[in-house]
Design an enzyme around this catalytic site. Structure first.
Site, PDB file in Angstrom:
ATOM      1  N   GLU A 271       0.826  -1.223   0.000  1.00  0.00           N
ATOM      2  CA  GLU A 271       0.000   0.000   0.000  1.00  0.00           C
ATOM      3  C   GLU A 271       0.857   1.268   0.000  1.00  0.00           C
ATOM      4  O   GLU A 271       0.757   2.104   0.905  1.00  0.00           O
ATOM      5  CB  GLU A 271      -0.989  -0.012   1.186  1.00  0.00           C
ATOM      6  CG  GLU A 271      -1.971  -1.167   1.095  1.00  0.00           C
ATOM      7  CD  GLU A 271      -3.139  -1.119   2.070  1.00  0.00           C
ATOM      8  OE1 GLU A 271      -3.165  -0.247   2.962  1.00  0.00           O
ATOM      9  OE2 GLU A 271      -4.044  -1.967   1.931  1.00  0.00           O
TER      10      GLU A 271
ATOM     11  N   GLU B 245      -4.783  -8.832  -0.443  1.00  0.00           N
ATOM     12  CA  GLU B 245      -5.549  -8.638   0.800  1.00  0.00           C
ATOM     13  C   GLU B 245      -7.020  -8.535   0.420  1.00  0.00           C
ATOM     14  O   GLU B 245      -7.395  -7.665  -0.373  1.00  0.00           O
ATOM     15  CB  GLU B 245      -5.117  -7.368   1.540  1.00  0.00           C
ATOM     16  CG  GLU B 245      -3.757  -7.504   2.191  1.00  0.00           C
ATOM     17  CD  GLU B 245      -3.345  -6.283   3.012  1.00  0.00           C
ATOM     18  OE1 GLU B 245      -4.238  -5.574   3.534  1.00  0.00           O
ATOM     19  OE2 GLU B 245      -2.133  -6.050   3.132  1.00  0.00           O
TER      20      GLU B 245
HETATM   21  O1  AHR Z   1      -4.865  -6.340   6.923  1.00  0.00           O
HETATM   22  C1  AHR Z   1      -4.775  -5.195   7.711  1.00  0.00           C
HETATM   23  C2  AHR Z   1      -4.157  -4.014   6.978  1.00  0.00           C
HETATM   24  O2  AHR Z   1      -4.993  -3.617   5.949  1.00  0.00           O
HETATM   25  C3  AHR Z   1      -2.849  -4.268   6.286  1.00  0.00           C
HETATM   26  O3  AHR Z   1      -1.751  -4.175   7.131  1.00  0.00           O
HETATM   27  C4  AHR Z   1      -2.808  -3.183   5.264  1.00  0.00           C
HETATM   28  O4  AHR Z   1      -2.075  -3.532   4.124  1.00  0.00           O
HETATM   29  C5  AHR Z   1      -4.267  -2.935   4.962  1.00  0.00           C
HETATM   30  O5  AHR Z   1      -4.576  -1.598   4.984  1.00  0.00           O
END
Ligand code: AHR
Length: 524
Positions: free
Chosen positions: A190, A325
């Site tokens: 991110e 994710e």
């Molecule tokens: O999964 C939790 C968080 O969500 C992660 O660390 C991040 O990449 C995302 O914003």
């Protein structure tokens, strides 16, 4: 709504919605990468500490500190890969602090997650041991946000080089003679947010730089994954495709060598409400239920959007798309640390998983990997632990019931008119489905998202004949049903009885809010 079949129950006449479709048994599509069933474990709350890792002195059965009941439960999922150490944590993690004798490892502050002190007792060797126990491939996210190019380059060398190089020697000093094989490397996380607040073009240059200096050592061929967009930010994906030298319409300006990154990721979470009030994981009404599933169904269009941008630059599909994710994100459970992202997991979460997997299968041409956030005790977890207690969540059961889609060939499954249900703008298609074939058997996955009504799904089976279907069903009286240490099997798969093949059709009756799989042996 398409109400074209009827049934009577308890003497009173009720209507049963029917959804018709076609399943082509002889038109195999692309292989569904097993890696779309991937996982994610971050140094966040009790995912690593207390979840995967309890330390060698724990009274719980462990191997080198790794919790064996958790490993045992996860082995049933055939986890293909595990992403680590973050997430946001990855961009403040310095790997050299997590190797060598544990008592000498420096501590650090985990500023993203609870502002707690991280003692680095779970580091590279522990992670690799965990992957070996799980039979999963490691996927390591390197630190681009606050780390250096040299640091990542050294980490790759430390793990994967065989000879007497400086990093290979350090690894041997720390007790590991042979190099490991580690294909998957993430280039930060991110970068538009917690990973450094960068612009896409600036990050694309960094990804090229970090990727260039991460080398293939010996037989180990790196598969580097550039950190991608949030949700539907297609401009980010476009900048990364252009950053690779790909030109609109195909072709590349790159003169020599492999690409510095082989794939581009993006993240998509199912968040039913505004960030300040996302909603409870267990206390929700119909409106929130449909809003959640509406958000989950948006993923299909977002996948299509990223894939379309990539197709425009890379019609030959050399570059992979990774969703590293995904999952539900609700308010934390009352009384728990807000920085630990601990939430319960209900049947609603299981249906979210079912919908995601159908979309993943549909995009098998481009989607090479996906990772649920996160495996234990964080967000949409497979397992919740509380001290000694271990609970399998409804989401766990969907991963288990669907695991034979891994590396199977997708089959074309087209549904006709599907009723939609919901509240206000949050309308959902009530039936979601996908199918694949492997080793002479077809696996069909079906989700009924209707909160209240059962549905009959009738699929014309074309291009082959099948034997007796075997169905499994995951449902419960309430959409909010969940498992706890006191009641661990409130949501548990059972046999699906209402399934038959007749006149070349698969006929399945799905109860309200349910997920089901049907296995069909293919006859020669
Ligand atoms: O999964 C939790 C968080 O969500 C992660 O660390 C991040 O990449 C995302 O914003």
């Amino acid at each position: 709504m398409n109400l074209n079949s009827e049934e009577s129950s308890s003497g009173s006449e009720t209507t049963l919605a029917q959804v018709r479709g076609v399943l082509d048994l002889d038109l195999p599509g692309p292989t569904i990468s097993r890696h779309v069933y991937g996982h994610f474990a971050e140094h966040l709350g009790h995912c690593i500490y207390g979840g995967f890792f309890v330390g060698e002195d724990s009274s719980l059965p462990n191997e080198g500190g790794i919790r064996l009941d958790v490993v045992e439960a996860l082995k049933a999922l055939d986890i293909p890969n595990l992403r680590w150490p973050g997430g946001c944590f990855a961009d403040e993690y310095h790997w050299q602090n997590g190797v060598g004798p544990r008592e000498q490892r420096p501590t650090m502050v985990n500023s993203h997650w609870g502002d707690v002190v991280e003692d680095n007792s779970f580091g590279t060797h522990e992670f690799m041991a965990l992957c070996e126990l799980l039979g999963a491939e490691p996927y390591i996210s390197a630190n681009v946000g606050s780390g250096t190019v040299q640091e990542m380059s050294d980490w790759v060398e430390y793990l994967t080089r065989a000879d007497d190089s400086p990093m290979a020697r350090l690894r041997r000093q720390n007790g590991r003679e042979e190099p490991w094989s580690v294909r998957f490397w993430g280039l930060g996380n991110e970068p538009w947010g917690c990973g450094g607040g960068m612009r896409a073009e600036f990050y694309a240059d960094l990804a090229n730089q970090f990727g260039t200096y991460s080398r293939d050592h010996g037989e180990n061929r790196l598969y580097r994954i550039a950190a991608g967009a949030a949700d539907a930010d297609y401009r980010w994906t476009e900048a990364l495709m252009a950053g690779l030298g790909h030109k609109l319409g195909g072709g590349t300006t790159r003169r020599h060598g492999r690409h510095p990154y082989q794939a581009i990721s993006f993240h998509y979470y199912t968040v039913p409400g505004p960030w300040q009030h996302k909603g409870s994981a267990t206390q929700f009404d119909r409106e929130e239920y449909y809003r959640t599933l509406h958000q989950a169904q948006r993923l299909r269009g977002i996948l299509a959007g990223h894939a379309a941008v990539m197709d425009a630059y890379d019609p030959e599909r050399q570059v992979g798309l990774v969703l590293d994710e995904w999952g539900t994100w609700f308010d934390v459970e009352p009384g728990t640390n807000p920085g630990f992202l601990f939430q319960q997991n209900t049947l609603r979460d299981a249906l979210v998983a079912g919908v995601h997997f159908d979309a993943f299968h549909d995009h098998a041409e481009r989607l090479v990997m996906a990772n649920i956030a996160q495996t234990v005790n964080v967000l949409q977890a497979m397992i919740l632990t509380d001290g000694e207690a271990l609970v399998l969540t409804p989401s766990y059961h969907v991963f288990e019931m669907n695991k034979d889609h891994q590396d199977a060939q997708r089959l074309r499954l087209a549904l006709g008119e599907v009723p939609s249900r919901g509240e206000g703008e949050a309308q959902v298609d009530t039936v979601s489905a996908s199918a694949s074939s492997k080793h002479g058997a077809v696996l069909v996955s079906l989700t009924n998202l209707d909160a209240d009504e059962p549905v009959e799904v009738v699929l014309d089976l074309r291009g082959g004949s099948v034997g007796t279907p075997v169905g499994r069903l995951l449902t419960a009286p309430s959409m909010a049903a969940h498992n706890t240490p006191a009641n661990p099997d409130e949501v548990h798969p059972g046999a699906l009885r209402d399934v038959r093949v007749e006149d070349g059709r698969l006929v399945v009756r799905l109860p309200a809010h349910s997920f089901a799989t049907v296995r069909l042996p293919v006859l020669d």
